[in-house]
Scaffold this motif. Structure first.
Motif, PDB file in Angstrom:
ATOM      1  N   LYS A   1      55.105 -10.991  56.442  1.00 39.06           N
ATOM      2  CA  LYS A   1      54.838 -12.269  57.102  1.00 39.06           C
ATOM      3  C   LYS A   1      53.863 -12.085  58.258  1.00 39.06           C
ATOM      4  CE  LYS A   1      59.243 -13.988  55.620  1.00 39.06           C
ATOM      5  NZ  LYS A   1      60.596 -14.320  55.964  1.00 39.06           N
ATOM      6  N   ALA A   2      52.768 -11.401  57.995  1.00 36.15           N
ATOM      7  CA  ALA A   2      51.652 -11.177  58.917  1.00 36.15           C
ATOM      8  C   ALA A   2      51.961 -10.197  60.046  1.00 36.15           C
ATOM      9  CB  ALA A   2      51.132 -12.492  59.497  1.00 36.15           C
ATOM     10  N   LYS A   3      53.137  -9.592  60.067  1.00 33.37           N
ATOM     11  CA  LYS A   3      53.456  -8.606  61.099  1.00 33.37           C
ATOM     12  C   LYS A   3      53.414  -7.213  60.487  1.00 33.37           C
ATOM     13  CE  LYS A   3      56.774  -7.229  64.536  1.00 33.37           C
ATOM     14  NZ  LYS A   3      58.136  -7.290  65.023  1.00 33.37           N
ATOM     15  N   ARG A   4      52.646  -6.321  61.115  1.00 35.78           N
ATOM     16  CA  ARG A   4      52.537  -4.948  60.617  1.00 35.78           C
ATOM     17  C   ARG A   4      53.862  -4.222  60.792  1.00 35.78           C
ATOM     18  NH1 ARG A   4      47.636  -0.844  61.839  1.00 35.78           N
ATOM     19  NH2 ARG A   4      46.599  -2.394  60.567  1.00 35.78           N
ATOM     20  N   GLN A   5      54.302  -3.564  59.725  1.00 27.78           N
ATOM     21  CA  GLN A   5      55.555  -2.822  59.720  1.00 27.78           C
ATOM     22  C   GLN A   5      55.264  -1.349  59.987  1.00 27.78           C
ATOM     23  OE1 GLN A   5      58.623  -4.605  59.096  1.00 27.78           O
ATOM     24  NE2 GLN A   5      57.089  -6.166  59.543  1.00 27.78           N
TER      25      GLN A   5
ATOM     26  N   SER B   1      47.837  -5.430  47.658  1.00 26.14           N
ATOM     27  CA  SER B   1      48.798  -6.086  46.773  1.00 26.14           C
ATOM     28  C   SER B   1      49.913  -6.692  47.604  1.00 26.14           C
ATOM     29  CB  SER B   1      49.353  -5.105  45.742  1.00 26.14           C
ATOM     30  OG  SER B   1      50.067  -4.070  46.374  1.00 26.14           O
ATOM     31  N   GLY B   2      50.571  -7.691  47.044  1.00 25.13           N
ATOM     32  CA  GLY B   2      51.632  -8.353  47.776  1.00 25.13           C
ATOM     33  C   GLY B   2      52.700  -8.910  46.860  1.00 25.13           C
ATOM     34  N   LEU B   3      53.909  -9.090  47.415  1.00 26.14           N
ATOM     35  CA  LEU B   3      55.025  -9.641  46.668  1.00 26.14           C
ATOM     36  C   LEU B   3      56.127 -10.042  47.645  1.00 26.14           C
ATOM     37  CD1 LEU B   3      56.283 -10.119  43.813  1.00 26.14           C
ATOM     38  CD2 LEU B   3      57.216  -7.820  43.990  1.00 26.14           C
ATOM     39  N   LYS B   4      56.624 -11.271  47.514  1.00 29.38           N
ATOM     40  CA  LYS B   4      57.772 -11.771  48.286  1.00 29.38           C
ATOM     41  C   LYS B   4      57.637 -11.554  49.790  1.00 29.38           C
ATOM     42  CE  LYS B   4      60.956 -11.252  44.468  1.00 29.38           C
ATOM     43  NZ  LYS B   4      62.169 -10.637  43.960  1.00 29.38           N
ATOM     44  N   GLY B   5      56.511 -11.931  50.356  1.00 33.30           N
ATOM     45  CA  GLY B   5      56.318 -11.848  51.796  1.00 33.30           C
ATOM     46  C   GLY B   5      55.790 -10.522  52.297  1.00 33.30           C
ATOM     47  N   TYR B   6      55.804  -9.489  51.472  1.00 30.47           N
ATOM     48  CA  TYR B   6      55.262  -8.186  51.848  1.00 30.47           C
ATOM     49  C   TYR B   6      53.898  -8.007  51.192  1.00 30.47           C
ATOM     50  CZ  TYR B   6      59.754  -6.580  53.662  1.00 30.47           C
ATOM     51  OH  TYR B   6      60.897  -6.431  54.393  1.00 30.47           O
ATOM     52  N   TRP B   7      52.999  -7.366  51.891  1.00 26.39           N
ATOM     53  CA  TRP B   7      51.732  -6.972  51.283  1.00 26.39           C
ATOM     54  C   TRP B   7      51.257  -5.680  51.914  1.00 26.39           C
ATOM     55  CZ3 TRP B   7      47.306  -7.184  54.439  1.00 26.39           C
ATOM     56  CH2 TRP B   7      47.402  -7.973  55.576  1.00 26.39           C
ATOM     57  N   SER B   8      50.510  -4.936  51.120  1.00 29.86           N
ATOM     58  CA  SER B   8      50.021  -3.636  51.567  1.00 29.86           C
ATOM     59  C   SER B   8      48.516  -3.562  51.363  1.00 29.86           C
ATOM     60  CB  SER B   8      50.694  -2.502  50.795  1.00 29.86           C
ATOM     61  OG  SER B   8      50.278  -2.535  49.447  1.00 29.86           O
ATOM     62  N   THR B   9      47.896  -2.718  52.145  1.00 26.54           N
ATOM     63  CA  THR B   9      46.472  -2.450  52.014  1.00 26.54           C
ATOM     64  C   THR B   9      46.276  -0.945  52.010  1.00 26.54           C
ATOM     65  OG1 THR B   9      45.935  -4.464  53.226  1.00 26.54           O
ATOM     66  CG2 THR B   9      44.197  -2.820  53.040  1.00 26.54           C
ATOM     67  N   LEU B  10      45.498  -0.452  51.048  1.00 27.80           N
ATOM     68  CA  LEU B  10      45.124   0.960  50.990  1.00 27.80           C
ATOM     69  C   LEU B  10      43.652   1.052  51.341  1.00 27.80           C
ATOM     70  CD1 LEU B  10      47.756   0.874  49.287  1.00 27.80           C
ATOM     71  CD2 LEU B  10      46.791   2.710  47.943  1.00 27.80           C
ATOM     72  N   SER B  11      43.324   1.956  52.242  1.00 34.13           N
ATOM     73  CA  SER B  11      41.948   2.132  52.695  1.00 34.13           C
ATOM     74  C   SER B  11      41.632   3.612  52.791  1.00 34.13           C
ATOM     75  CB  SER B  11      41.743   1.498  54.075  1.00 34.13           C
ATOM     76  OG  SER B  11      42.120   0.149  54.082  1.00 34.13           O
ATOM     77  N   ILE B  12      40.347   3.928  52.732  1.00 33.05           N
ATOM     78  CA  ILE B  12      39.887   5.288  52.976  1.00 33.05           C
ATOM     79  C   ILE B  12      38.794   5.226  54.033  1.00 33.05           C
ATOM     80  CG2 ILE B  12      40.504   6.240  50.734  1.00 33.05           C
ATOM     81  CD1 ILE B  12      37.595   5.885  49.881  1.00 33.05           C
ATOM     82  N   SER B  13      38.634   6.318  54.739  1.00 31.96           N
ATOM     83  CA  SER B  13      37.615   6.405  55.768  1.00 31.96           C
ATOM     84  C   SER B  13      36.260   6.644  55.131  1.00 31.96           C
ATOM     85  CB  SER B  13      37.940   7.554  56.727  1.00 31.96           C
ATOM     86  OG  SER B  13      36.906   7.716  57.668  1.00 31.96           O
TER      87      SER B  13
END
Length: 122
Positions: A54-58, A28-40
């Motif tokens: 903005k494409a840089k991992r925080q 999901s994303g909003l206003k330049g931030y986006w997140s990804t949830l993953s499982i192994s």
């Protein structure tokens, strides 16, 4: 110089291997931030969360996750630590169905909060 090149190549290959072992379940994303949830792909593994701006991992964020289970239970994870570029939350996904989540994060504790919402099915 050769040591630096070999080390960089090793880190790059290692990061590719880590990404190959993860299944993305939501983004999901909003206003330049986006997140990804993953499982192994392995059983009993944590939930892997990445946050980008903005494409840089925080990696130095204060991260809180509220998870809504299919049986309407609420699970809250506060101040999730970053380990090797991922924020990790130990979640038991034995209950099948649709999950919802709210991911709240800021640059430091007490800073300006950003929220991302999403859903996924297990």
């Amino acid at each position: 110089m050769l040591k630096i090149t070999i080390l960089s190549l090793g880190l790059f290959v290692g990061s590719l291997f880590a990404q190959d072992n993860l299944n993305k379940i939501s983004s999901s994303g909003l206003k330049g931030y986006w997140s990804t949830l993953s499982i192994s792909k392995e059983k009993n593994s944590p939930l892997y969360i990445t946050i980008h701006n903005k494409a840089k991992r925080q990696v130095n964020m204060d991260v809180n996750l509220t998870l809504y289970t299919p049986s309407d239970k609420t699970i809250v994870f506060k101040h999730i630590k970053n380990i090797n570029g991922y924020y990790l939350a130990n979640v038991d996904f034995t209950e099948k169905g649709k999950y919802g989540y709210v991911l709240r994060f800021s640059k430091h504790v007490g800073g300006v909060n950003h929220s991302l919402r999403g859903k996924f099915k297990m």
